[in-house]
Enzyme design. Structure first.
Site, PDB file in Angstrom:
ATOM      1  N   THR A 118       2.721   6.403  -8.133  1.00  0.00           N
ATOM      2  CA  THR A 118       2.323   7.787  -7.867  1.00  0.00           C
ATOM      3  C   THR A 118       2.570   8.178  -6.420  1.00  0.00           C
ATOM      4  O   THR A 118       2.678   9.368  -6.109  1.00  0.00           O
ATOM      5  CB  THR A 118       0.828   7.979  -8.187  1.00  0.00           C
ATOM      6  OG1 THR A 118       0.084   6.905  -7.589  1.00  0.00           O
ATOM      7  CG2 THR A 118       0.584   7.973  -9.690  1.00  0.00           C
ATOM      8  N   SER A 134       9.191 -17.124  12.453  1.00  0.00           N
ATOM      9  CA  SER A 134       8.061 -17.328  11.558  1.00  0.00           C
ATOM     10  C   SER A 134       7.641 -18.788  11.585  1.00  0.00           C
ATOM     11  O   SER A 134       8.465 -19.680  11.799  1.00  0.00           O
ATOM     12  CB  SER A 134       8.467 -16.922  10.130  1.00  0.00           C
ATOM     13  OG  SER A 134       7.534 -17.413   9.182  1.00  0.00           O
ATOM     14  N   GLY A 151       3.420  -8.742  -5.230  1.00  0.00           N
ATOM     15  CA  GLY A 151       2.936  -7.384  -5.373  1.00  0.00           C
ATOM     16  C   GLY A 151       1.724  -7.086  -4.520  1.00  0.00           C
ATOM     17  O   GLY A 151       1.003  -6.126  -4.773  1.00  0.00           O
ATOM     18  N   LEU A 152       1.475  -7.899  -3.486  1.00  0.00           N
ATOM     19  CA  LEU A 152       0.333  -7.702  -2.597  1.00  0.00           C
ATOM     20  C   LEU A 152       0.762  -7.144  -1.244  1.00  0.00           C
ATOM     21  O   LEU A 152       0.000  -7.135  -0.295  1.00  0.00           O
ATOM     22  CB  LEU A 152      -0.428  -9.019  -2.404  1.00  0.00           C
ATOM     23  CG  LEU A 152      -0.927  -9.675  -3.689  1.00  0.00           C
ATOM     24  CD1 LEU A 152      -1.682 -10.953  -3.378  1.00  0.00           C
ATOM     25  CD2 LEU A 152      -1.813  -8.715  -4.477  1.00  0.00           C
ATOM     26  N   GLU A 186      10.606   0.687   6.421  1.00  0.00           N
ATOM     27  CA  GLU A 186      10.903   0.142   5.098  1.00  0.00           C
ATOM     28  C   GLU A 186      11.961   0.976   4.370  1.00  0.00           C
ATOM     29  O   GLU A 186      12.842   0.441   3.700  1.00  0.00           O
ATOM     30  CB  GLU A 186       9.621   0.060   4.256  1.00  0.00           C
ATOM     31  CG  GLU A 186       9.799  -0.724   2.986  1.00  0.00           C
ATOM     32  CD  GLU A 186       8.610  -1.582   2.619  1.00  0.00           C
ATOM     33  OE1 GLU A 186       8.612  -2.107   1.501  1.00  0.00           O
ATOM     34  OE2 GLU A 186       7.697  -1.742   3.442  1.00  0.00           O
ATOM     35  N   ASP A 236       1.176   1.348   0.888  1.00  0.00           N
ATOM     36  CA  ASP A 236       0.966  -0.006   1.377  1.00  0.00           C
ATOM     37  C   ASP A 236       0.533  -0.013   2.836  1.00  0.00           C
ATOM     38  O   ASP A 236      -0.423  -0.693   3.223  1.00  0.00           O
ATOM     39  CB  ASP A 236       2.232  -0.841   1.194  1.00  0.00           C
ATOM     40  CG  ASP A 236       2.621  -0.992  -0.260  1.00  0.00           C
ATOM     41  OD1 ASP A 236       1.795  -0.663  -1.129  1.00  0.00           O
ATOM     42  OD2 ASP A 236       3.753  -1.429  -0.533  1.00  0.00           O
TER      43      ASP A 236
END
Length: 384
Positions: free
Chosen positions: A37, A69, A126-127, A162, A174
């Protein structure tokens, strides 16, 4: 193993030969309800979770950037910030470097930086591990450059990074959850006005847990499925004569069925009904509390599975098994095509639901899922 801020500072010193100026952190997020959405100018209800990305940072005297990293021995050396262009950086480094590019693009000059990233947010689940990196780097660069950008301005910086640098056509959900979240609350976000407010989500007080069920089926927003769904939504809005699907109500669906082809109609129906479910969920949380969310979670998952077609066998197995084992409600979360599902469970039922889902995956021959509880947590900021 995720490092503590002190351990990350020591690792930075070992990697770069000098102590960091500070440590910044940003959480991942779970979307409680409201999928796809956001880029339709609609409503979402995510919350920041107690799994985060940390970045140790130190300004440099020149305009070069080194980013690395704890998960890889390789440094990414960029000789000049001014050499950054969309598509010029591949892999995970596009997220932190994209933030610096976006700040420059927005007119805020950042110094050259040494950056060391560590994260406890599972990748591909998906987090929003990507937004956690972006937001941690954004708050660090904002502090070190003394740009004094607001949190909502940093949301826009993360989205620009992004969209343009990474090439993923995502909305603002997000980054908003990662930057604006508060412990014990969800973030009700209007993606058109960019206004947000906190909604109570006291899971512990209600004797509940939210289980993340990571299917280990990796996904990428930059691949075709996500972009194809976005194009369908844009087509549906165009054919219905509205600026965005946000402008349609459930009452408009009968007309839409006569205007749109069957597939586009189903895509549109998901967005329109999902927007309504988000607003209903806010009402439920403000009144009856989280234990009353089960039906909304169930209809949301069915809509994503059947109308938007972004689920998969592993996600459906996790959702169906969790509910059969006693979960109050369950649904996939995130962009789809893999990633994670969530299950709202009574704390006393958590172990039984976890065991049942693990058994169901084993019986189906799927890769073993990773299942863990999350709580609503505070948003991004400096931690050391």
């Amino acid at each position: 193993m995720t490092l503590t801020p002190l351990q990350l500072a020591a690792a930075f010193t070992e990697r770069f030969g000098a102590e960091p100026s500070g440590i910044w952190s940003a959480p991942g997020r779970v979307n409680l309800i409201g999928e796809h959405t956001d880029y339709n100018d609609g409503f979402v209800l995510p919350f920041a979770i107690n799994h985060s990305t940390m970045v140790a940072a130190r300004p440099r005297a020149d305009r070069s950037v080194r980013v690395c990293s704890t998960l890889t021995p390789d440094d990414v050396v960029l000789s000049d910030l001014d050499a950054l262009t969309p598509g010029s950086v591949k892999g995970w480094a596009a997220y932190p470097l994209g933030v610096l590019w976006a700040m420059e693009r927005a007119g805020y000059s950042t110094p050259g930086l040494d950056l060391l990233v560590d994260s406890s947010v599972p990748v591909g689940a998906g987090l929003s591990s990507s937004a956690a990196i972006e937001c941690a780097v954004a708050v660090a660069a904002n502090d070190l450059s003394e740009s004094n950008l607001s949190l909502t301005e940093l949301v826009a910086i993360g989205q620009l990074a992004e969209n343009e640098m990474v090439g993923a056509p995502t909305g603002i959900m997000d980054q908003s959850a990662s930057l604006l979240g508060e412990a014990g609350h969800a973030v009700f976000l209007d993606c058109r006005s960019r206004e947000s407010r906190l909604v109570p989500l006291d899971l512990e007080g209600a004797g509940l847990e939210l289980l993340v069920m990571d299917t280990r089926v990796s996904h990428s927003h930059a691949t075709g499925g996500y972009a194809a769904r976005r194009r369908s939504c844009e087509l549906g809005a165009e054919l219905m004569g509205v600026a965005a699907l946000r402008d349609l109500s459930v009452g408009d669906l009968a007309e839409a069925a006569g205007v749109l082809d069957e597939e586009t109609f189903r895509r549109v129906r998901h967005i329109v009904t999902e927007n309504a479910r988000v607003q209903d969920a806010v009402d439920v949380l403000s009144g009856k509390g989280p234990a009353a969310l089960g039906k909304l979670m169930a209809t949301s998952h069915a809509s994503m599975r059947d109308d938007f077609e972004i689920s998969c066998a592993e996600l459906d197995t996790a959702v169906d098994t969790a509910v059969s084992a006693g979960a109050i409600g369950a649904r996939m979360t995130g962009g789809g095509f893999g990633g994670a599902a969530i299950a709202l469970v009574r704390s006393a039922d958590s172990a039984a639901v976890t065991d049942a889902v693990a058994r169901a995956f084993a019986e189906a021959g799927f890769t073993a899922p990773v299942i863990f509880p999350v709580l609503p947590a505070s948003g991004a900021g400096r931690v050391a």
